[in-house]
Scaffold this active site. Structure first.
Site, mmCIF file in Angstrom:
data_model
loop_
_atom_site.group_PDB
_atom_site.id
_atom_site.type_symbol
_atom_site.label_atom_id
_atom_site.label_comp_id
_atom_site.label_asym_id
_atom_site.label_seq_id
_atom_site.Cartn_x
_atom_site.Cartn_y
_atom_site.Cartn_z
ATOM 1 N N GLY A 84 1.586 0.024 12.771
ATOM 2 C CA GLY A 84 1.379 -1.393 12.474
ATOM 3 C C GLY A 84 1.758 -1.727 11.043
ATOM 4 N N GLU A 88 -10.749 7.123 8.301
ATOM 5 C CA GLU A 88 -9.550 7.564 9.006
ATOM 6 C C GLU A 88 -9.153 8.906 8.392
ATOM 7 O OE1 GLU A 88 -7.091 3.855 10.471
ATOM 8 O OE2 GLU A 88 -7.135 3.903 8.300
ATOM 9 N N PRO A 135 2.689 2.930 18.269
ATOM 10 C CA PRO A 135 3.577 2.228 17.334
ATOM 11 C C PRO A 135 2.829 1.964 16.039
ATOM 12 C CG PRO A 135 2.777 0.705 19.031
ATOM 13 C CD PRO A 135 2.217 2.056 19.366
ATOM 14 N N SER A 195 0.794 -1.215 0.000
ATOM 15 C CA SER A 195 0.000 0.000 0.000
ATOM 16 C C SER A 195 0.838 1.283 0.000
ATOM 17 C CB SER A 195 -0.950 -0.047 1.193
ATOM 18 O OG SER A 195 -1.861 1.004 1.133
HETATM 19 C C1 G16 Z 1 -3.087 0.714 6.557
HETATM 20 C C2 G16 Z 1 -4.404 0.479 7.248
HETATM 21 C C3 G16 Z 1 -4.967 1.786 7.727
HETATM 22 C C4 G16 Z 1 -3.958 2.507 8.603
HETATM 23 C C5 G16 Z 1 -2.617 2.636 7.882
HETATM 24 C C6 G16 Z 1 -1.521 3.169 8.772
HETATM 25 O O1 G16 Z 1 -3.307 1.498 5.429
HETATM 26 O O2 G16 Z 1 -5.281 -0.157 6.344
HETATM 27 O O3 G16 Z 1 -6.141 1.516 8.434
HETATM 28 O O4 G16 Z 1 -4.405 3.772 8.954
HETATM 29 O O5 G16 Z 1 -2.192 1.367 7.428
HETATM 30 O O6 G16 Z 1 -1.368 2.294 9.846
HETATM 31 P P1 G16 Z 1 -0.202 2.450 10.907
HETATM 32 O O7 G16 Z 1 -0.304 3.839 11.427
HETATM 33 O O8 G16 Z 1 -0.490 1.393 11.923
HETATM 34 O O9 G16 Z 1 1.085 2.241 10.160
HETATM 35 P P2 G16 Z 1 -2.684 1.109 4.022
HETATM 36 O O10 G16 Z 1 -3.328 2.069 3.095
HETATM 37 O O11 G16 Z 1 -1.199 1.272 4.138
HETATM 38 O O12 G16 Z 1 -3.089 -0.315 3.822
#
Ligand code: G16
Length: 551
Positions: free
Chosen positions: A502, A372, A500, A64
């Site tokens: 994810g 979000e 942190p 992504s």
């Molecule tokens: C993914 C999740 C989203 C999240 C984003 C950032 O987005 O699907 O819900 O907001 O990661 O997550 P984190 O802050 O835990 O790194 P994507 O578009 O990268 O799949």
């Protein structure tokens, strides 16, 4: 299950000894060369999940918004939703099992979930445009085949398109046709129907000009395919289509949101409506620059607000008993929450980051709008709400009520209810702006965002940071929350939190305050506290050089 064959095949996708990964916010993410074994194992896990649920399961190879060098994998459950949390744990156990433990871990999963090993299993596979994705998707196929599953390789698709395919297949076509053509036809038909009603409004210019930054990713390919389905009113211009530059590099929804500036490579004239997709086209943010060259970001919060206003106006005409709620995360701008609750009188719920959490919460309402701030979101309609709306759209005698129900029905068909979808969201937004005769500036002026700043801090082990209260407060390391509270208390209208990530090896820091200077200073001071108290790596953040933290 032929465990000997599994062992032999797994040896060709060997796990680097000692490497541990977690199924994070949206699957596994990491440097592409370290993921071959994860892909093989997720192919196998998808077969077990398909057998356990007697449904097709999706496996999307993508990282992504991460840099092009990364890759990742997201598993998709039967209704097109994110993988069940218990199976996320199995995924982590399976990904981390050393070669000699693999058979044992698989056998345990089968026993716990009473998996019928003789049942047919179908896995839908898709991938983004990263150079590493083709080979990694072949590792997924190996994992499917070794357990006797069948796969359908959709090749290059957006993540939401694969979610849609899974849902269509498992609902025997009730949600739509499980093909790209089916997706394009369903969305464009609903969009054309919806936008037709704009013709009688007073917005004048019927043409919808929109500049789209495709993050050099899959969104460009799929929009090109879809363009011929769009009505003449929609004129889109694609930028960062991947023909020259790297995926997500200085462009895309994440870059625009985090840096609060336009992407490279998009030629933006004053007051033009522009938007950015992310690398797998599941997020969207809008923006424009005004006559004084000031950049204005319209993020997921304002998208949720626009959609909520529109839906609420229709629901008032159609069926007042249907409840609407908005689901946000801690990143939601304080002004958006206040506007929704105080002006619109819509209940707002805050959950942990990750669309899986928002999706789950939104399912509790007749109409659940979830977004979000980063632009990832959609709208869910309960079965009861959908049935009622469709019935009124068909049978209602009162013209105004029936027309409003028809519009809601078109929104139901246009929005991708399986997951946030940049293409579907863009069409919903374009339709609403046209129907309401709103310019991008008028949309932006619904409320004024509190100035905010999002930063990243490198620490040795980001898991030392534990949070509670939908990630708004830190419980470990012990002194960190007190330090944040002290810093916040020195500014007006201020708020800050850390968590942190994810999806990346980093700690995210968010701050908002009454001025941009105050928000920036707060974010930097909180970053310094994280660095000091949570095992920061390298030099501590320097307040004078904010850009160094924004990579
Ligand atoms: C993914 C999740 C989203 C999240 C984003 C950032 O987005 O699907 O819900 O907001 O990661 O997550 P984190 O802050 O835990 O790194 P994507 O578009 O990268 O799949």
């Amino acid at each position: 299950m032929d465990l000997e064959a599994v062992a032999r095949c797994s040896a060709r996708h060997a796990k680097p000894a000692g490497l541990a990964m977690h199924y994070g916010t949206a699957g596994f993410r990491g440097r592409a060369p370290s993921l071959d074994h994860v892909m093989f194992r997720m192919g196998a896990l998808a077969v077990l999940r398909a057998r356990a649920t007697a449904s097709a399961i999706g496996v999307m190879v993508t990282a992504s918004h991460n840099p092009e060098e990364d890759n990742g994998v997201k598993l998709i459950d039967p209704h097109g939703e994110m993988l069940h949390p218990l199976w996320e744990e199995y995924a982590t156990q399976l990904a981390n099992a050393e070669e000699q433990e693999l058979q044992k871990v698989m056998t345990e999963i089968c026993q716990k979930e009473a998996v019928d090993l003789h049942r047919d299993a179908l896995v839908f596979i898709g991938r983004d445009t990263r150079p590493s994705s083709l080979k990694l998707s072949q590792a997924v196929m190996d994992g499917v085949c070794v357990l006797g599953g069948q796969y359908h390789d959709y090749g290059l698709v957006t993540t939401p398109q694969l979610h849609y395919m899974v849902c269509c297949h498992n609902t025997q076509g009730q949600y739509g046709k499980a093909t790209l053509e089916g997706y394009y036809e369903k969305l464009s038909k609903a969009f054309v129907e919806l936008i037709k009603k704009a013709n009688s409004s007073s917005s004048g210019d019927r043409q919808r000009h929109l500049k789209i930054d495709c993050a050099n990713g899959i969104g460009a390919l799929k929009l090109r395919e879809m363009e011929r389905y769009f009505p003449q009113e929609v004129l889109i211009q694609l930028y960062n289509d991947g023909s020259r530059e790297k995926l997500n590099h200085l462009c895309g929804a994440d870059y625009v949101k985090v840096h609060q500036k336009p992407p490279r490579g998009l030629d933006m004239k004053p007051n033009e409506r522009c938007c950015s997709f992310d690398g797998d086209a599941d997020r969207i943010v809008y923006y424009y620059k005004d006559a004084d060259d000031h950049f204005h970001l319209i993020d997921g919060d304002k998208i949720a607000t626009l959609i909520s206003i529109f839906l609420k106006e229709l629901l008032v005409k159609v069926e007042r008993t249907l409840t609407v709620a908005v689901v946000q995360t801690a990143y939601a701008n304080g002004s958006s929450t206040r506007y929704l609750e105080e002006t619109m009188k819509v209940p707002v719920h805050c959950v942990k980051t990750g669309v899986k959490h928002l999706h789950h919460k939104a399912q509790e309402f007749d109409v659940g709008v979830y977004f979000e701030a980063n632009g990832h979101g959609t709208v869910l309609f309960s079965k009861a709400a959908e049935t009622k709306i469709r019935q009124l759209a068909k049978e209602e005698k009162d013209d105004e009520r029936r027309e409003a129900a028809k519009m809601l029905e078109n929104v139901i068909d246009l929005i991708n209810q399986t997951v946030g979808d940049a293409i579907a969201d863009m069409l919903v937004i374009e339709a609403i702006l046209a129907l309401k005769g709103l310019t991008v500036q008028q949309w932006d002026s619904i409320y004024t965002d509190l100035p905010n700043r999002l930063l990243k801090v490198q620490v040795a082990d980001r898991q030392v940071i534990c949070t509670t209260d939908a990630e708004r407060r830190v419980t470990a390391p012990p002194a960190l929350q007190a330090a944040i509270d002290a810093l916040v208390s020195t500014r007006q209208a201020a708020r800050a939190f850390v968590r942190p990530s994810g999806t990346e090896d980093t700690v995210r820091v968010y701050a908002e305050a009454h001025t941009q200077e105050a928000a920036d200073a707060l974010a930097h001071e909180v970053s310094a506290a994280v660095h000091r108290l949570a095992g920061g790596v390298g030099a501590p953040p320097q307040p004078a050089a904010p850009a160094t933290l924004l990579t």
